[in-house]
Scaffold this motif. Structure first.
Motif, PDB file in Angstrom:
ATOM      1  N   CYS A 198     -23.005  23.782 -23.541  1.00  0.00           N
ATOM      2  CA  CYS A 198     -21.978  24.014 -22.518  1.00  0.00           C
ATOM      3  C   CYS A 198     -21.901  22.729 -21.699  1.00  0.00           C
ATOM      4  O   CYS A 198     -22.861  22.356 -21.029  1.00  0.00           O
ATOM      5  N   ARG A 200     -16.829  24.730 -21.392  1.00  0.00           N
ATOM      6  CA  ARG A 200     -17.431  25.745 -20.511  1.00  0.00           C
ATOM      7  C   ARG A 200     -17.544  27.065 -21.248  1.00  0.00           C
ATOM      8  O   ARG A 200     -16.551  27.551 -21.797  1.00  0.00           O
ATOM      9  N   GLN A 201     -18.708  27.659 -21.209  1.00  0.00           N
ATOM     10  CA  GLN A 201     -18.900  28.967 -21.857  1.00  0.00           C
ATOM     11  C   GLN A 201     -18.565  30.131 -20.924  1.00  0.00           C
ATOM     12  O   GLN A 201     -18.811  31.285 -21.259  1.00  0.00           O
ATOM     13  N   CYS A 202     -18.000  29.825 -19.759  1.00  0.00           N
ATOM     14  CA  CYS A 202     -17.691  30.898 -18.822  1.00  0.00           C
ATOM     15  C   CYS A 202     -16.181  31.146 -18.712  1.00  0.00           C
ATOM     16  O   CYS A 202     -15.739  31.878 -17.831  1.00  0.00           O
ATOM     17  N   SER A 215     -27.448  29.947 -27.147  1.00  0.00           N
ATOM     18  CA  SER A 215     -26.615  29.298 -26.132  1.00  0.00           C
ATOM     19  C   SER A 215     -27.513  28.591 -25.135  1.00  0.00           C
ATOM     20  O   SER A 215     -28.479  29.175 -24.629  1.00  0.00           O
ATOM     21  N   ALA A 240     -26.183  27.399 -22.365  1.00  0.00           N
ATOM     22  CA  ALA A 240     -25.416  27.462 -21.113  1.00  0.00           C
ATOM     23  C   ALA A 240     -26.273  28.167 -20.063  1.00  0.00           C
ATOM     24  O   ALA A 240     -27.392  28.602 -20.354  1.00  0.00           O
ATOM     25  N   GLY A 260     -22.865  31.862 -18.985  1.00  0.00           N
ATOM     26  CA  GLY A 260     -22.306  31.428 -20.275  1.00  0.00           C
ATOM     27  C   GLY A 260     -22.870  32.223 -21.433  1.00  0.00           C
ATOM     28  O   GLY A 260     -22.149  32.625 -22.350  1.00  0.00           O
TER      29      GLY A 260
END
Lengths: 222, 310
Positions: free
Chosen positions: A27, A69-71, A91, A93, A97
């Protein structure tokens, strides 16, 4: 920004070793700044894990990939194919995330490769320090721009406590006493009277104590 | 007498103008009531009230209100200590009511040592409110008959409200103002941190008197006799917010083998003599932890016996 720290390598290895196809998923925003969870770190971690798999004589395929961005939904498109391919996605993140990825792929095994540590700043290269506890009701205007909720070990609102010694907190000589900093700053500014006011008990409902939080931006929400 | 806030012995002694003398005792690390009774027996009749510590240094012990209740059964007045580390505002208020219901009349309000010091450093800390807010909360419950949320409570807990002050913690120039805040929050009496640096304490008290704080609140000076050079060195180095001058360590060292404890007691007695005369000091709080059996001797030699009956 959100600061994180990669879990110990052996812990990560234990999480992934039972899977045949593993994606190390970076991320590239907050946790890239602390050099723990960005796309570059995903690449390095994947290569270390491939070496480990080889040493252990395991038939594994380990790839790496990263997104901005994983969000947020919009960034995932470029990684859909690799996520579909993998048996398990590690992950790296922050916790948000990891969970967002898990929500988007409910049938996939999504694993956390990072411990999300705090919201902080880059004090100097390589040194990250906590600044905000996300209490949801900022009081920095009362305390000279220094947060006692995040930075006082007891979150005192009427400090400093009796354990403050030579500018350090009672819990460790490595921890600055933020109330010492607040008092000195106010005195230098000639604003001692600000500190003579008694701050009443805080309403913690805006913090996590009020339950999981949501925030709505009118006009944007559908 | 109708003007008394709590009617506790400590309050009566102080309001009658006597020089107060309080002691301290830590509850057992277990449910050993016999050991507790044995320790407090040394204090009976020697002091006006006995502080019962609340998981001091964040080490788990018998709850301070329960140990306080045992003191009451033994005919000794407790000063129930309460820290903010282990309870949120719900537990704090219910414990205040419970403490009052079992006969407790004095309460010392503290933030509490951080759990990192103690034997459960893994614990989640609470600190929902701080010591300043705890003082105000106890006062609100007593004087307004209300909980923190403004709801009325059925029979107000009439407690004599105490607070701590550490003149030696940094920044020292702010300490007298923090004392003033505690008094403004509602503290009726103050017990200070153990005093060893007399110069600094004299200066602190002068400032407090200049601000008129001694007229709004009873200030009890904290005394802990040094048992050994090792104890003095440990307190100087390892206990945050403790100020042990090198001259005192040298004095203890100079006393010679087997005589250090006596020298420590002599220093404490000299301190008590000075506190009796010091403007603004209303009494002494003697923290002779695990040295309870020495309290009668110290009280006698300090000329503090018999304790006033009021």
């Amino acid at each position: 920004m959100i600061v994180g720290k990669q879990k110990p390598f052996e812990v990560i290895w234990d999480m992934i070793k039972e899977y045949k196809k593993v994606l190390i998923f970076g991320c590239n925003t907050c946790v890239a700044i602390c050099h723990e969870g960005g796309n570059k770190e995903a690449e390095i971690l994947a290569s270390m894990l491939r070496m480990k798999a080889k040493q252990e004589g395991l038939e594994m395929e380990i790839k790496n990939r990263g997104i901005e961005r994983q969000c947020e939904h919009e960034f995932f498109d470029s990684a859909n194919e690799q996520i579909e391919w993998a048996d398990a996605v590690l992950s790296i993140a922050c916790g948000a995330g990891v969970q967002f990825t898990a929500e988007k792929w409910p049938k996939k095994i999504i694993l956390p490769g990072l411990n999300t540590t705090f919201i902080g700043v880059v004090e100097r290269p390589g040194l990250f320090a906590e600044r905000c506890l996300m209490c949801g009701d900022c009081i920095l205007h009362l305390t000279g721009g220094l947060c006692p909720i995040a930075r006082c070990s007891k979150s005192l609102l009427n400090g400093p406590c009796g354990g403050s010694s030579k500018g350090k907190c009672e819990i460790s000589k490595e921890v600055d006493c933020v109330w010492d900093m607040i008092v000195r700053k106010k005195m230098e500014q000639g604003r001692l009277e600000d500190l003579l006011r008694i701050t009443p008990a805080k309403d913690w409902q805006t913090s996590r104590d009020g339950g999981p939080r949501k925030s709505v931006k009118e006009g944007l929400v559908e | 007498m109708n003007d008394l806030k709590s009617g506790s012995n400590l309050e009566k002694v102080l309001s009658a103008g006597h020089f107060a003398f309080t002691g301290e005792c830590g509850p057992p690390k277990g449910a050993n009531i016999d050991h507790l009774k044995e320790k407090i027996a040394h204090l009976k009749g020697m002091v006006d009230a006995v502080n019962i510590t609340d998981n001091q240094t964040a080490v788990v012990r018998m709850s301070s209100w329960a140990a306080s209740a045992i003191l009451i059964q033994e005919g000794i007045e407790p000063n129930f200590q309460m820290v903010c580390r282990d309870r949120n505002r719900l537990a704090i208020q219910s414990d205040i009511l419970g403490a009052y219901a079992v006969g407790i009349r004095n309460m010392l309000c503290l933030s509490g040592d951080h759990q990192r010091f103690g034997n459960h450093p893994q614990a989640k800390n609470v600190f929902d409110i701080d010591s300043m807010q705890l003082i105000a909360l106890a006062k609100k419950m007593r004087d307004e008959g209300k909980f923190l949320n403004e709801e009325e409570l059925d029979v107000a807990p009439r407690l004599f409200i105490g607070a701590a002050s550490n003149p030696f913690a940094d920044p020292t120039e702010f300490r007298v103002y923090r004392l003033a805040k505690k008094i403004a929050s509602g503290a009726d009496f103050i017990q200070t941190q153990c005093i060893y640096n007399m110069d600094l304490f004299r200066d602190f008290m002068k400032k407090a008197v200049d601000m008129g704080l001694h007229e709004k609140c009873y200030i009890l000076a904290g005394v802990t006799p040094m048992k050994s050079v090792g104890m003095a060195q440990y307190m100087a180095k390892a206990v945050p917010g403790m100020d042990v001058p090198e001259s005192l360590i040298n004095r203890l060292r100079g006393a010679g083998k087997g005589k250090t404890a006596e020298e420590g007691i002599k220093f404490a007695l000299e301190q008590i003599e000075e506190f009796k005369e010091m403007e603004g000091v209303a009494g002494v709080h003697l923290m002779a932890i695990e040295w309870e059996h020495k309290v009668p001797e110290i009280a006698e030699r300090a000329g503090l016996l018999p304790r006033p009956k009021v």
